[in-house]
Scaffold this motif. Sequence first.
Motif, short mmCIF file in Angstrom:
data_model
loop_
_atom_site.label_atom_id
_atom_site.label_comp_id
_atom_site.label_asym_id
_atom_site.label_seq_id
_atom_site.Cartn_x
_atom_site.Cartn_y
_atom_site.Cartn_z
N GLU A 201 -1.48 9.10 9.64
CA GLU A 201 -0.05 9.37 9.59
C GLU A 201 0.23 10.85 9.81
N GLY A 202 -0.62 11.68 9.21
CA GLY A 202 -0.45 13.11 9.40
C GLY A 202 -0.67 13.51 10.85
N LEU A 203 -1.68 12.92 11.44
CA LEU A 203 -2.01 13.27 12.82
C LEU A 203 -0.88 12.88 13.76
N VAL A 204 -0.27 11.72 13.50
CA VAL A 204 0.79 11.31 14.43
C VAL A 204 2.04 12.18 14.23
N LEU A 205 2.21 12.71 13.04
CA LEU A 205 3.37 13.57 12.82
C LEU A 205 3.26 14.88 13.57
N LEU B 48 0.86 -2.95 16.04
CA LEU B 48 0.30 -3.32 17.34
C LEU B 48 -1.21 -3.15 17.36
N PHE B 49 -1.71 -2.03 16.82
CA PHE B 49 -3.14 -1.76 16.89
C PHE B 49 -3.49 -0.87 15.71
N PRO B 50 -4.58 -1.16 15.00
CA PRO B 50 -4.86 -0.38 13.80
C PRO B 50 -5.29 1.06 14.04
N GLY B 51 -5.61 1.41 15.28
CA GLY B 51 -6.06 2.77 15.53
C GLY B 51 -4.97 3.60 16.16
N LEU B 52 -5.16 4.92 16.09
CA LEU B 52 -4.23 5.84 16.72
C LEU B 52 -4.71 6.08 18.14
N ILE B 53 -3.80 6.03 19.10
CA ILE B 53 -4.16 6.23 20.50
C ILE B 53 -3.74 7.64 20.88
N TYR B 54 -4.73 8.49 21.11
CA TYR B 54 -4.47 9.90 21.41
C TYR B 54 -4.76 10.12 22.88
N ARG B 55 -3.75 10.54 23.62
CA ARG B 55 -3.95 10.79 25.06
C ARG B 55 -4.06 12.29 25.27
N MET B 56 -5.28 12.75 25.43
CA MET B 56 -5.50 14.19 25.62
C MET B 56 -5.18 14.53 27.05
N ILE B 57 -4.49 15.67 27.23
CA ILE B 57 -4.09 16.04 28.59
C ILE B 57 -5.26 16.66 29.34
N ILE C 90 -9.28 19.24 15.00
CA ILE C 90 -8.01 18.62 14.61
C ILE C 90 -8.25 17.54 13.57
N LEU C 91 -9.27 16.73 13.78
CA LEU C 91 -9.55 15.66 12.82
C LEU C 91 -9.98 16.23 11.49
N LYS C 92 -10.72 17.33 11.54
CA LYS C 92 -11.14 17.93 10.27
C LYS C 92 -9.92 18.35 9.47
N GLY C 93 -8.89 18.78 10.17
CA GLY C 93 -7.68 19.18 9.45
C GLY C 93 -6.97 18.02 8.79
N PHE C 94 -7.24 16.79 9.23
CA PHE C 94 -6.57 15.64 8.65
C PHE C 94 -7.53 14.76 7.89
N ARG C 95 -8.51 15.39 7.33
CA ARG C 95 -9.47 14.65 6.53
C ARG C 95 -8.80 14.15 5.26
N LYS C 96 -9.13 12.93 4.83
CA LYS C 96 -8.56 12.42 3.59
C LYS C 96 -9.31 13.07 2.44
N THR C 97 -8.54 13.56 1.49
CA THR C 97 -9.19 14.33 0.42
C THR C 97 -9.69 13.45 -0.72
N THR C 98 -9.07 12.26 -0.92
CA THR C 98 -9.56 11.42 -2.03
C THR C 98 -10.87 10.77 -1.65
N LEU D 8 7.22 6.61 11.47
CA LEU D 8 6.25 5.60 11.11
C LEU D 8 6.88 4.63 10.11
N ILE D 9 6.49 3.36 10.19
CA ILE D 9 7.08 2.41 9.24
C ILE D 9 6.38 2.56 7.88
N THR D 10 7.12 2.32 6.84
CA THR D 10 6.57 2.37 5.49
C THR D 10 6.78 1.02 4.82
N THR D 11 6.14 0.83 3.70
CA THR D 11 6.24 -0.47 3.04
C THR D 11 7.64 -0.69 2.49
N GLY D 12 8.29 0.38 2.06
CA GLY D 12 9.58 0.21 1.42
C GLY D 12 10.68 -0.25 2.35
#
Lengths: 325, 316
Positions: free
Chosen positions: A257-261, A273-282, A317-325, B208-212
Motif C-alpha cells: 500500500e505504501g509503495l503504490v501511494l 484483480l491480482f494480489p501482486g503490485l504491478i510496477y512498470r519501470m520506465i 525502494i523495496l527496502k524503504g517499504f519493508r514491513k516492520t512487524t 486503494l480500497i479498505t475494508t471499511g
Amino acid sequence: MHWRRKWQPTPVFLPGESQGQGSLGAMTPGIPIFSPMMPYGTGLTPQPIQNTNSLSILEEQQRQQQQQQQQQQQQQQQQQQQAAVAAVQQSTSQQATQGPSGQTPQLFHSQTLTTAPLPGTTPLYPSPMTPMTPITPATPASESSGIVPQLQNIVSTVNLGCKLDLKTIALRARNAEYNPKRFAAVIMRIREPRTTALIFSSGKMVCTGAKSEEQSRLAARKYARVVQKLGFPAKFLDFKIQNMVGSCDVKFPIRLEGLVLTHQQFSSYEPELFPGLIYRMIKPRIVLLIFVSGKVVLTGAKVRAEIYEAFENIYPILKGFRKTT
Amino acid sequence: MASTSRLDALPRVTCPNHPDAILVEDYRAGDMICPECGLVVGDRVIDVGSEWRTFSNDKATKDPSRVGDSQNPLLSDGDLSTMIGKGTGAASFDEFGNSKYQNRRTMSSSDRAMMNAFKEITTMADRINLPRNIVDRTNNLFKQVYEQKSLKGRANDAIASACLYIACRQEGVPRTFKEICAVSRISKKEIGRCFKLILKALETSVDLITTGDFMSRFCSNLCLPKQVQMAATHIARKAVELDLVPGRSPISVAEAAIYMASQASAEKRTQKEIGDIAGVADVTIRQSYRLIYPRAPDLFPTDFKFDTPVDKLPQL
C-alpha cells in the motif's frame, strides 16, 4: 611489437556491442559484480604507453576513470551497462594470458563506463587472484543487494527459412501435437533442455521454457535439426530472444500500500484483480510483479542485464517499504 | 426547477450601480435582481430547464412538453437536433397510410453511441440504486474517454461499466468488481482490463480500497444490527493493522470479520449467506477466518456484548 600479438581474445560476445543477439557464452550466475565493459578490440591494437611501470599505468587508469565518472554523473542514466559477467569472464581470460606473458596490464579504455562498481571490491592491483574490478570510487549510498534474480523462462524466435508442412511434421516427429482447429502451429517438446516450441507453417518458430540464453539457442537448434531430419531445408536465421523472465526473493515482507501511494505513476495495485503490485519501470522497460511475501518477478527484458539492472533499481525502494512487524 | 445560464464568463448584464455584484436569479418571475440595491437588471430571462417534469410511469402518448428534453450541454456536444413528432390529424398520413414525416430518428448522429452509453449507464446505476452524482461523474468520465479515442476498439458497454466502477471509487463509495458485473453484461476480466486502460488514458489514479468501505453495505444487506456492523469494522481494521492477513483482498477480510462478529452476536449468519451477498466464495471466507481466528479476543472492540463467548466461536 610482436609480443602484443600473442594474446588472442576469447570469442565472447560483449552485450555492449552486439545488442540483439543475446548469447553471452556460458554464463556463470551468482556473480553480482558490475565492471565497465572493455571494448572488444583494445587488446589487439597496441596502445601507446608512456612507461612500462605498472603503477603509473594504474594512475593513468584512475585519472581516466575519474573523468569518466564525472561524465557519467552528468549524464545520469544514459545507458546502464549489461551483463558484467561477460566482462568478468573476459577479464579472467585476460588474467590467464597475463601470467605467462608477464607483461603490463592492459589499459582500461572503458569509454562506456556507466555502471557504478561495488564498494569494497576494488583492489589496487589487478592481480590474477582477484577479479578485475575498476578502481573508481563507487557512487555513495548505493549498496548492492547481494541478490541475483534467477532466470526462469526465455522466449525466443527463429526463422527456419522455408515453408513447412505441419501435418507431416506432426505425424512423423516425436512429442509433437497439432490441432489446426485450436491453433495453427505444431507444438513440439524436447526433454533436454526442457523446452516447448511452436512451429508455424511459414517456417517461423517460437521456443519457450529455457532457463538461459545458451539453452534457448541450443534448444532452437535442436528443433531445427528435427525439422531438418524430416526432410525440410531448414536454416537457422535471425535467432532473437524476445522475452526473459526472472524471479527473486528480497527475504522481507513488503508494504504494497505504501509503495503504490508513493510510486503512483508506475504502480498498479488492485487486490481484487491480482494480489501482486504491478510496477512498470520506465528505464529499463521492465514490468515487475511485487508480492507481499517479498518475492519479485521481473519480465519484459530482452537481455539479461536489464533484469539485473531493474532489480538493482527496485531493491532500495523495496527496502524503504519493508514491513516492520 | 432551476434556471441555469451560468455563463459568468461573458459579462452580459451587471447592475449599473454595483458592477461587481453577482445577480440573483428569480426564476418564478424570470428576473435577475441585484442583491445590493434590489434593482431588477434583466427580466424575461428564458428558463432553459425542462418545461414539464416527466415521470417514467406517464404514458408516452400524452407528453405535454413542447420544447423537448432539458439541455445537456456538458455532455453531448451541441445537442442541437431536429425531431419531428408523430402526426395526430389525418393530414399527417399519406395515401398508403404511412405517416408522411418519418424522420423522427436522426438526432446528433455523431454522438449516438455516446447517448446510448449514457442510457446504459443510467440503467446500470439504477439497478444498484446509485445516486445521481455518481451517474454524472460516470457520464463525464465516459465522455472524456470517448473523446480521447484511445480505447476506441473496446466495447462501449465495457468502458461504461469501468467508468461506473471508477466513479464509485472516486466518490468514496467503492463497489466491488463483482457488484458491477452483476448489473453489466461484461465479464469481470474485461471490466478490469478497461479499468486499467482508462486510468492510464485519463492519467488519474484511485485510492486503494479498505475494508471499511464495504461494511455498511454488506451488513445492511444481511440485516445485521449496528453493533455487529461496528464490531465487524473494528475487527477488520485491527486485523489489517496487526497484519494477520497479508496479501488477502480487503473484501475477503471484511467478509471474515462480518462472519466473526455475527457469530459472536445473536444474529448469526452462515458463510454461505455472507458469500452470496458479497460475491465471495465461502472457501475464501473460511481461509481468511482461519487467519484471524487465533487472535479473536484482541480483535473485538472492548465494549462488545458477546452472545457467544469468544472461545465458543466456530473454528473452521
